[in-house]
Design a protein around this motif. Structure first.
Motif: not given
Length: 141
Positions: A75, A77, A113-114, A135-136
């Protein structure tokens, strides 16, 4: 322009803290940011610098994990590239590099994630072959 991506050891990783502070939308005080970053470095996290020759121009981190739905994954980041280096193909080069790095480590997926309001990043990630899967959510306690 000679762009490279270099793994930073624990002692040198703090050189990317100014970039993390720029991206710090939650306005976390620098002292807390430093503490959290130190803790991250003790987990399944690697910090990288993005260089043009020997000049630091950006950063990113990679979390390693195994997830039940996709297997071993990376992931990315806090991907950050200085403004005067943006829109020059470095991001695309970076994500090709991340995929190759992941394959060497036996990774089967890259996920990220963004921020919802960061529309330029959405377009970029779609262009890199990512799909939006959900969705986060976050709830601070």
């Amino acid at each position: 322009m000679q762009i490279t991506f270099q793994l930073l050891n624990r002692k040198e990783a703090s050189i990317i803290l100014p970039y993390l502070d720029i991206m710090n939308h939650q306005n976390v005080p620098m002292e807390i940011l430093k503490e959290r970053f130190e803790e991250m470095l003790s987990q399944n996290y690697e910090a990288f610098g993005i260089y043009d020759d020997n000049q630091l121009i950006g950063c990113f981190g990679l979390w390693s994990m195994t997830r039940h739905y996709c297997g071993k994954s990376l992931e990315p980041d806090h991907v950050y590239i200085e403004e005067n280096y943006q829109s020059k193909g470095i991001g695309a080069q970076l994500f090709k590099w991340i995929e190759a790095y992941g394959k060497k480590k036996g990774v089967t997926a890259v996920e990220l994630n963004t921020y919802v309001e960061n529309f330029p990043s959405h377009k970029f990630y779609y262009n890199q072959g990512f799909i939006a899967r959900g969705y986060h959510f976050l709830k601070k306690i």
